[in-house]
Design a protein around this motif. Structure first.
Motif, PDB file in Angstrom:
ATOM      1  N   PHE A  91       0.857  -1.428   0.056  1.00 16.78           N
ATOM      2  CA  PHE A  91       0.483  -0.037   0.287  1.00 16.78           C
ATOM      3  C   PHE A  91       0.800   1.416  -0.501  1.00 16.78           C
ATOM      4  O   PHE A  91       0.760   2.454  -0.138  1.00 16.78           O
ATOM      5  CB  PHE A  91      -0.693   0.191   1.942  1.00 16.78           C
ATOM      6  N   ASP A  92       1.731   1.017   0.325  1.00 20.07           N
ATOM      7  CA  ASP A  92       2.939   2.316   0.431  1.00 20.07           C
ATOM      8  C   ASP A  92       4.269   2.001  -0.016  1.00 20.07           C
ATOM      9  O   ASP A  92       5.906   0.728  -0.483  1.00 20.07           O
ATOM     10  CB  ASP A  92       3.684   2.480   1.751  1.00 20.07           C
ATOM     11  N   GLY A  93       3.809   2.433  -1.728  1.00 16.83           N
ATOM     12  CA  GLY A  93       5.575   1.803  -2.203  1.00 16.83           C
ATOM     13  C   GLY A  93       6.366   2.428  -1.953  1.00 16.83           C
ATOM     14  O   GLY A  93       7.732   1.333  -2.592  1.00 16.83           O
ATOM     15  N   SER A  94       7.343   2.951  -0.697  1.00 18.27           N
ATOM     16  CA  SER A  94       8.062   2.660  -0.341  1.00 18.27           C
ATOM     17  C   SER A  94       8.460   1.709   0.733  1.00 18.27           C
ATOM     18  O   SER A  94       9.741   1.236   0.107  1.00 18.27           O
ATOM     19  CB  SER A  94       8.364   4.132   0.753  1.00 18.27           C
ATOM     20  N   HIS A  95       7.700   0.770   0.652  1.00 20.79           N
ATOM     21  CA  HIS A  95       7.817  -0.109   0.428  1.00 20.79           C
ATOM     22  C   HIS A  95       7.980  -1.730  -0.778  1.00 20.79           C
ATOM     23  O   HIS A  95       8.517  -2.856   0.421  1.00 20.79           O
ATOM     24  CB  HIS A  95       6.780  -1.029   1.727  1.00 20.79           C
ATOM     25  N   ASP A  96       7.472  -1.904  -1.653  1.00 20.78           N
ATOM     26  CA  ASP A  96       7.595  -2.588  -2.553  1.00 20.78           C
ATOM     27  C   ASP A  96       9.406  -2.339  -3.052  1.00 20.78           C
ATOM     28  O   ASP A  96       9.568  -1.229  -3.928  1.00 20.78           O
ATOM     29  CB  ASP A  96       6.556  -1.440  -3.682  1.00 20.78           C
ATOM     30  N   PRO A  97       9.320  -3.902  -3.160  1.00 24.26           N
ATOM     31  CA  PRO A  97      10.914  -3.854  -3.435  1.00 24.26           C
ATOM     32  C   PRO A  97      11.071  -3.603  -5.525  1.00 24.26           C
ATOM     33  O   PRO A  97      11.958  -3.664  -5.628  1.00 24.26           O
ATOM     34  CB  PRO A  97      11.345  -4.906  -2.993  1.00 24.26           C
ATOM     35  N   GLY A  98       9.970  -3.965  -5.752  1.00 27.82           N
ATOM     36  CA  GLY A  98       9.941  -3.762  -7.069  1.00 27.82           C
ATOM     37  C   GLY A  98       9.688  -5.067  -8.009  1.00 27.82           C
ATOM     38  O   GLY A  98       9.851  -6.533  -6.606  1.00 27.82           O
ATOM     39  N   GLU A  99       9.419  -5.008  -9.110  1.00 32.64           N
ATOM     40  CA  GLU A  99       8.576  -5.890  -9.873  1.00 32.64           C
ATOM     41  C   GLU A  99       9.383  -7.452  -9.660  1.00 32.64           C
ATOM     42  O   GLU A  99       9.562  -8.868  -9.357  1.00 32.64           O
ATOM     43  CB  GLU A  99       8.192  -6.624 -10.468  1.00 32.64           C
ATOM     44  N   LYS A 100      10.537  -7.492 -10.278  1.00 30.13           N
ATOM     45  CA  LYS A 100      12.636  -8.151 -10.302  1.00 30.13           C
ATOM     46  C   LYS A 100      12.278  -9.409  -8.833  1.00 30.13           C
ATOM     47  O   LYS A 100      12.019  -9.933  -9.074  1.00 30.13           O
ATOM     48  CB  LYS A 100      12.547  -7.530 -10.929  1.00 30.13           C
ATOM     49  N   ALA A 101      12.196  -8.324  -7.913  1.00 31.49           N
ATOM     50  CA  ALA A 101      13.039  -8.541  -6.912  1.00 31.49           C
ATOM     51  C   ALA A 101      11.584  -9.039  -6.543  1.00 31.49           C
ATOM     52  O   ALA A 101      11.756 -10.352  -5.465  1.00 31.49           O
ATOM     53  CB  ALA A 101      13.131  -7.468  -5.727  1.00 31.49           C
ATOM     54  N   VAL A 102      10.160  -8.847  -6.033  1.00 32.83           N
ATOM     55  CA  VAL A 102       9.146  -9.288  -5.534  1.00 32.83           C
ATOM     56  C   VAL A 102       8.643 -10.669  -6.474  1.00 32.83           C
ATOM     57  O   VAL A 102       9.058 -11.708  -5.165  1.00 32.83           O
ATOM     58  CB  VAL A 102       8.155  -8.443  -5.398  1.00 32.83           C
ATOM     59  N   GLY A 103       8.991 -11.123  -7.623  1.00 32.62           N
ATOM     60  CA  GLY A 103       8.691 -12.370  -8.157  1.00 32.62           C
ATOM     61  C   GLY A 103       9.503 -13.467  -7.859  1.00 32.62           C
ATOM     62  O   GLY A 103       9.734 -14.255  -7.743  1.00 32.62           O
ATOM     63  N   ASP A 104      11.682 -12.472  -8.388  1.00 34.43           N
ATOM     64  CA  ASP A 104      12.187 -13.856  -7.657  1.00 34.43           C
ATOM     65  C   ASP A 104      11.847 -13.718  -6.282  1.00 34.43           C
ATOM     66  O   ASP A 104      12.487 -15.587  -5.636  1.00 34.43           O
ATOM     67  CB  ASP A 104      13.223 -12.843  -7.857  1.00 34.43           C
ATOM     68  N   ALA A 105      12.101 -13.392  -5.433  1.00 38.80           N
ATOM     69  CA  ALA A 105      11.405 -13.684  -4.484  1.00 38.80           C
ATOM     70  C   ALA A 105      10.459 -14.413  -3.783  1.00 38.80           C
ATOM     71  O   ALA A 105      10.595 -15.747  -3.029  1.00 38.80           O
ATOM     72  CB  ALA A 105      11.329 -12.954  -3.203  1.00 38.80           C
ATOM     73  N   LEU A 106       9.387 -14.377  -4.516  1.00 40.28           N
ATOM     74  CA  LEU A 106       8.306 -15.533  -4.559  1.00 40.28           C
ATOM     75  C   LEU A 106       8.055 -17.105  -5.226  1.00 40.28           C
ATOM     76  O   LEU A 106       7.960 -17.931  -4.463  1.00 40.28           O
ATOM     77  CB  LEU A 106       6.661 -15.023  -5.382  1.00 40.28           C
ATOM     78  N   ASP A 107       9.042 -16.863  -6.233  1.00 42.22           N
ATOM     79  CA  ASP A 107       9.599 -17.597  -6.794  1.00 42.22           C
ATOM     80  C   ASP A 107      10.555 -19.240  -5.891  1.00 42.22           C
ATOM     81  O   ASP A 107       9.870 -20.151  -6.055  1.00 42.22           O
ATOM     82  CB  ASP A 107      10.447 -17.622  -8.636  1.00 42.22           C
ATOM     83  N   THR A 108      11.629 -18.144  -5.454  1.00 39.46           N
ATOM     84  CA  THR A 108      12.247 -18.535  -4.657  1.00 39.46           C
ATOM     85  C   THR A 108      11.764 -19.319  -3.641  1.00 39.46           C
ATOM     86  O   THR A 108      12.057 -20.819  -3.014  1.00 39.46           O
ATOM     87  CB  THR A 108      13.384 -17.643  -4.776  1.00 39.46           C
ATOM     88  N   SER A 109      10.635 -18.412  -3.191  1.00 39.95           N
ATOM     89  CA  SER A 109      10.152 -19.089  -1.373  1.00 39.95           C
ATOM     90  C   SER A 109       9.707 -20.582  -1.719  1.00 39.95           C
ATOM     91  O   SER A 109       9.377 -21.592  -0.862  1.00 39.95           O
ATOM     92  CB  SER A 109       9.803 -18.596  -1.136  1.00 39.95           C
ATOM     93  N   LEU A 110       8.550 -20.145  -2.844  1.00 40.91           N
ATOM     94  CA  LEU A 110       7.221 -21.338  -3.141  1.00 40.91           C
ATOM     95  C   LEU A 110       8.738 -22.325  -3.511  1.00 40.91           C
ATOM     96  O   LEU A 110       8.527 -24.230  -3.151  1.00 40.91           O
ATOM     97  CB  LEU A 110       6.998 -20.930  -4.194  1.00 40.91           C
ATOM     98  N   ARG A 111       9.567 -22.168  -4.011  1.00 40.66           N
ATOM     99  CA  ARG A 111      10.343 -23.112  -4.290  1.00 40.66           C
ATOM    100  C   ARG A 111      11.054 -24.252  -3.515  1.00 40.66           C
ATOM    101  O   ARG A 111      11.268 -25.139  -3.180  1.00 40.66           O
ATOM    102  CB  ARG A 111      11.861 -22.860  -5.623  1.00 40.66           C
ATOM    103  N   ARG A 112      11.639 -23.159  -1.959  1.00 40.58           N
ATOM    104  CA  ARG A 112      12.036 -23.737  -0.753  1.00 40.58           C
ATOM    105  C   ARG A 112      11.521 -24.422  -0.348  1.00 40.58           C
ATOM    106  O   ARG A 112      11.560 -25.379   1.032  1.00 40.58           O
ATOM    107  CB  ARG A 112      13.326 -22.366  -0.355  1.00 40.58           C
ATOM    108  N   LEU A 113       9.719 -24.023  -0.365  1.00 43.54           N
ATOM    109  CA  LEU A 113       9.196 -24.803   0.245  1.00 43.54           C
ATOM    110  C   LEU A 113       9.019 -26.100  -0.189  1.00 43.54           C
ATOM    111  O   LEU A 113       8.409 -26.875   0.620  1.00 43.54           O
ATOM    112  CB  LEU A 113       7.332 -23.824   0.280  1.00 43.54           C
ATOM    113  N   GLU A 114       9.333 -26.065  -1.559  1.00 45.36           N
ATOM    114  CA  GLU A 114       8.430 -27.537  -2.290  1.00 45.36           C
ATOM    115  C   GLU A 114       9.885 -28.168  -1.475  1.00 45.36           C
ATOM    116  O   GLU A 114       9.253 -29.489  -1.452  1.00 45.36           O
ATOM    117  CB  GLU A 114       8.419 -27.662  -3.755  1.00 45.36           C
TER     118      GLU A 114
END
Length: 135
Positions: free
Chosen positions: A102-125
């Motif tokens: 909700f606050d742009g200053s906390h949003d690390p950006g599409e690439k950083a968030v996408g990479d983090a989500l993909d990595t987290s889901l892979r690590r969870l699996e």
């Protein structure tokens, strides 16, 4: 507001996946490596982010009956997220993670968030996948 979402199918029963994600003591096994969750008096938690070296007060709720984990910042309301585990039959699950900034200053950006989500889901699996002990 900016939103991100990723899903991953896992060949594991949904209850087993949810048990892993809802265990605060094991969250470091699958969360982005730069985030560390410390339980206070639940649902209150503190999230430490290595990148900024900051601690953030947050709320974390596990809703077992819905197989859903929900979280968000406590004080400033800048960020929320959820993780949903759904059984898709045949002993498999689909895990979806959704983040809202909700606050742009906390949003690390599409690439950083996408990479983090993909990595987290892979690590969870990797954490929930049955181990082949036969070698």
């Amino acid at each position: 507001m900016t939103e991100y979402e990723r899903s991953r199918t896992m060949s594991v029963e949904p209850e087993q996946v949810f048990d892993q994600v809802a265990d605060i003591g094991r969250m470091g096994d699958w969360l982005p490596e730069a985030l560390h969750v410390h339980a206070e008096e639940l649902p209150a938690v503190t999230v430490h982010e290595d990148r900024s070296d900051e601690d953030t007060s947050a709320l974390l709720r596990a809703r077992r009956e819905q197989m859903r984990l929900e979280w968000g910042t406590r004080d400033q309301g800048a960020y929320t997220g959820w993780l949903q585990v759904a059984g898709i039959g045949g002993g498999a699950s689909e895990v979806t993670v959704h983040l809202s900034f909700f606050d742009g200053s906390h949003d690390p950006g599409e690439k950083a968030v996408g990479d983090a989500l993909d990595t987290s889901l892979r690590r969870l699996e990797e954490q929930v996948r049955p181990r082949d002990d036969a070698g």
